[in-house]
Design a protein around this motif. Structure first.
Motif, PDB file in Angstrom:
ATOM      1  N   VAL A 122       0.840  -1.190   0.000  1.00  0.00           N
ATOM      2  CA  VAL A 122       0.000   0.000   0.000  1.00  0.00           C
ATOM      3  C   VAL A 122       0.877   1.243   0.000  1.00  0.00           C
ATOM      4  O   VAL A 122       1.846   1.325   0.760  1.00  0.00           O
ATOM      5  CB  VAL A 122      -0.927   0.012   1.249  1.00  0.00           C
ATOM      6  N   GLN A 123       0.557   2.184  -0.861  1.00  0.00           N
ATOM      7  CA  GLN A 123       1.293   3.446  -0.868  1.00  0.00           C
ATOM      8  C   GLN A 123       0.878   4.297   0.335  1.00  0.00           C
ATOM      9  O   GLN A 123      -0.299   4.382   0.668  1.00  0.00           O
ATOM     10  CB  GLN A 123       1.013   4.220  -2.165  1.00  0.00           C
ATOM     11  N   ASP A 124       1.885   4.923   0.959  1.00  0.00           N
ATOM     12  CA  ASP A 124       1.658   5.755   2.149  1.00  0.00           C
ATOM     13  C   ASP A 124       0.861   4.984   3.204  1.00  0.00           C
ATOM     14  O   ASP A 124      -0.125   5.472   3.773  1.00  0.00           O
ATOM     15  CB  ASP A 124       0.915   7.044   1.784  1.00  0.00           C
ATOM     16  N   ALA A 125       1.302   3.747   3.491  1.00  0.00           N
ATOM     17  CA  ALA A 125       0.561   2.866   4.392  1.00  0.00           C
ATOM     18  C   ALA A 125       0.385   3.477   5.777  1.00  0.00           C
ATOM     19  O   ALA A 125      -0.639   3.263   6.428  1.00  0.00           O
ATOM     20  CB  ALA A 125       1.268   1.523   4.498  1.00  0.00           C
ATOM     21  N   SER A 126       1.362   4.222   6.247  1.00  0.00           N
ATOM     22  CA  SER A 126       1.284   4.775   7.598  1.00  0.00           C
ATOM     23  C   SER A 126       0.153   5.776   7.748  1.00  0.00           C
ATOM     24  O   SER A 126      -0.293   6.051   8.866  1.00  0.00           O
ATOM     25  CB  SER A 126       2.611   5.449   7.972  1.00  0.00           C
ATOM     26  N   PRO A 130      -4.405   3.526   8.836  1.00  0.00           N
ATOM     27  CA  PRO A 130      -5.221   3.962   9.986  1.00  0.00           C
ATOM     28  C   PRO A 130      -6.568   4.529   9.566  1.00  0.00           C
ATOM     29  O   PRO A 130      -7.593   4.261  10.205  1.00  0.00           O
ATOM     30  CB  PRO A 130      -4.348   5.025  10.656  1.00  0.00           C
ATOM     31  N   LYS A 131      -6.575   5.295   8.469  1.00  0.00           N
ATOM     32  CA  LYS A 131      -7.844   5.838   7.987  1.00  0.00           C
ATOM     33  C   LYS A 131      -8.759   4.717   7.498  1.00  0.00           C
ATOM     34  O   LYS A 131      -9.975   4.748   7.725  1.00  0.00           O
ATOM     35  CB  LYS A 131      -7.586   6.846   6.866  1.00  0.00           C
ATOM     36  N   TRP A 297       0.823   9.681  11.178  1.00  0.00           N
ATOM     37  CA  TRP A 297      -0.544   9.627  11.710  1.00  0.00           C
ATOM     38  C   TRP A 297      -0.478   9.147  13.141  1.00  0.00           C
ATOM     39  O   TRP A 297       0.145   8.143  13.435  1.00  0.00           O
ATOM     40  CB  TRP A 297      -1.406   8.679  10.878  1.00  0.00           C
ATOM     41  N   SER A 298      -1.120   9.880  14.048  1.00  0.00           N
ATOM     42  CA  SER A 298      -1.029   9.539  15.456  1.00  0.00           C
ATOM     43  C   SER A 298      -2.332   9.904  16.166  1.00  0.00           C
ATOM     44  O   SER A 298      -3.045  10.833  15.755  1.00  0.00           O
ATOM     45  CB  SER A 298       0.143  10.269  16.114  1.00  0.00           C
ATOM     46  N   GLY A 303      -3.927   8.852  22.572  1.00  0.00           N
ATOM     47  CA  GLY A 303      -3.395   7.517  22.322  1.00  0.00           C
ATOM     48  C   GLY A 303      -3.361   6.641  23.556  1.00  0.00           C
ATOM     49  O   GLY A 303      -3.858   5.511  23.551  1.00  0.00           O
ATOM     50  N   LEU A 304      -2.793   7.157  24.655  1.00  0.00           N
ATOM     51  CA  LEU A 304      -2.675   6.366  25.878  1.00  0.00           C
ATOM     52  C   LEU A 304      -4.039   6.016  26.469  1.00  0.00           C
ATOM     53  O   LEU A 304      -4.275   4.847  26.807  1.00  0.00           O
ATOM     54  CB  LEU A 304      -1.810   7.100  26.900  1.00  0.00           C
ATOM     55  N   PRO A 305      -4.976   6.981  26.620  1.00  0.00           N
ATOM     56  CA  PRO A 305      -6.297   6.599  27.153  1.00  0.00           C
ATOM     57  C   PRO A 305      -7.003   5.555  26.288  1.00  0.00           C
ATOM     58  O   PRO A 305      -7.628   4.629  26.824  1.00  0.00           O
ATOM     59  CB  PRO A 305      -7.071   7.931  27.161  1.00  0.00           C
ATOM     60  N   ILE A 306      -6.895   5.669  24.976  1.00  0.00           N
ATOM     61  CA  ILE A 306      -7.538   4.696  24.086  1.00  0.00           C
ATOM     62  C   ILE A 306      -6.903   3.330  24.250  1.00  0.00           C
ATOM     63  O   ILE A 306      -7.591   2.299  24.292  1.00  0.00           O
ATOM     64  CB  ILE A 306      -7.462   5.176  22.629  1.00  0.00           C
TER      65      ILE A 306
END
Length: 371
Positions: A122-126, A130-131, A297-298, A303-306
């Motif tokens: 996949v191009q631009d997988a990062s 996630p999307k 993408w972050s 992040g931590l609570p999830i």
């Protein structure tokens, strides 16, 4: 699953002449596997187009099923459907029975991680992956809520549905609602096509996962499995090994349906365990380890609570996944996943100590492609 669903309409339309046999389902399963492998080899470059068309059927099929149920199915009362709780497993505590029962529908989590294992293609997988995960979970979660609410209100007599000669209760619900063999068959056909498309994706991601792990030297016969044949842009050897294992597993159904279910139960347990391990490592890294590497993408401060909420959700499910569905089960009703799970861990540990630790190099960061 596809094999048994295909058998359902056959039984429904031939109640007086067709005799349900386990080996019929196995042969259908093997046929589906052969069909799926053709998509993952000969038609691999067409998979994006095919998946796009199936997405349209996925959304349209939802309405093709729920609208007939809304209009034609018997309707349960709000009190009996939403506020009346019963347990048929012999558990004296209703809360305990509910927690154990949550393990069954949790199997729908299988598949959301498929796209992650395709990241190298996949191009631009990062950014894209996630999307893609979010756009898979959110709309499907909403559609599942609508479908689930519709189904439980339209299910009718539960005992009759569970005793369906098709061995697929949802097919009996379709028929009870429409009172039409053709209508119930068409509604089932939508489910059948969508499950088959899921098989295509599962084989694709299983083969990529097997190939990437073999490339790192983590499985037996890594040198052979990690080879990509000239002229192919897919790990065709890993594809064939994946479908070969699936075919061999389907043969177990001929001898013992209980044994096949015991192996299948390992899937949910292993999936939940893998989620627990990976998310726990991420939580530890966020709290005590080195900073996470830069990424485009972050989740940011959320992040931590999830991650913590995810652990709190998955861990109890993993615990109850080892419980039997019914209290005081016999050998046929026992949950064999603990035995299967521990056995696999022991085999993996022995393999690692004896061989893999000497050749396994960890995930490869950069791969050079030879012309």
């Amino acid at each position: 699953m596809v094999g048994s669903v295909i058998q359902g309409p056959i039984v429904l339309n031939n109640l007086d002449t067709y005799v349900y046999q386990s080996w019929h389902g196995t042969l259908i399963t093997i046929a589906v596997i052969l069909f799926v492998v053709s998509f993952n080899t000969l038609l691999a470059v067409r998979l994006p187009l095919i998946e796009g068309l199936l997405l349209i059927l996925h959304i349209g099929g939802l309405f093709a099923i729920i609208i007939p149920l809304w209009v034609m199915a018997p309707r349960g009362t709000v009190h009996n459907t939403l506020f009346k709780f019963t347990t048929t497993g012999g558990w004296s505590n209703l809360g305990l029975a509910s927690l154990i029962g949550m393990v069954n529908p949790i199997g729908v989590l299988i598949g959301y991680d498929c796209s992650v294992h395709m990241s190298e293609e996949v191009q631009d997988a990062s950014i894209v992956l996630p999307k893609a995960l979010i756009w898979s979970v959110v709309p499907n979660g909403l559609m599942a809520l609508v479908m689930g609410a519709t189904f439980i209100f339209c299910i009718g007599d539960v005992d009759e549905v569970l005793a369906s000669p098709t061995y697929e209760p949802f097919i009996q619900v379709f028929f009870n609602a429409t009172q039409s063999y053709a209508g119930a068959t068409i509604m089932t056909l939508i489910i059948m096509i969508m499950l088959t498309s899921a098989c295509i994706s599962e084989v694709a991601t299983a083969s990529r996962q097997l190939w990437s792990f073999a490339r790192d030297g983590g499985v037996p016969f890594s040198g052979w499995l990690s080879h990509v044949s000239p002229g192919w842009n897919i790990p065709i050897r890993a594809v064939f090994v994946s479908v070969l294992i699936s075919t061999l597993l389907s043969l177990i159904n001929i001898g013992s349906y209980v044994a096949l279910n015991a192996i299948n139960s390992l899937g949910v347990v292993s999936l939940l365990f893998s989620y627990t391990v990976t998310i726990s490592c991420l939580v530890w890294r966020r709290l005590y380890g080195a900073p996470l590497p830069p990424r485009p993408w972050s989740l940011g401060k959320y992040g931590l609570p999830i991650n913590v909420i995810s652990i709190c959700f998955v861990t109890p499910l993993l615990f109850f996944a080892f419980w039997p569905v019914s209290a005081n089960p016999d050998a046929t009703g026992l949950n064999w996943s603990p035995v299967m799970f521990v056995s696999i861990l022991v085999v993996a540990l022995v393999y690692y100590v004896v061989w893999a630790r000497h050749v396994y190099t960890g995930p490869v960061v950069l791969v050079k492609r030879d012309d």
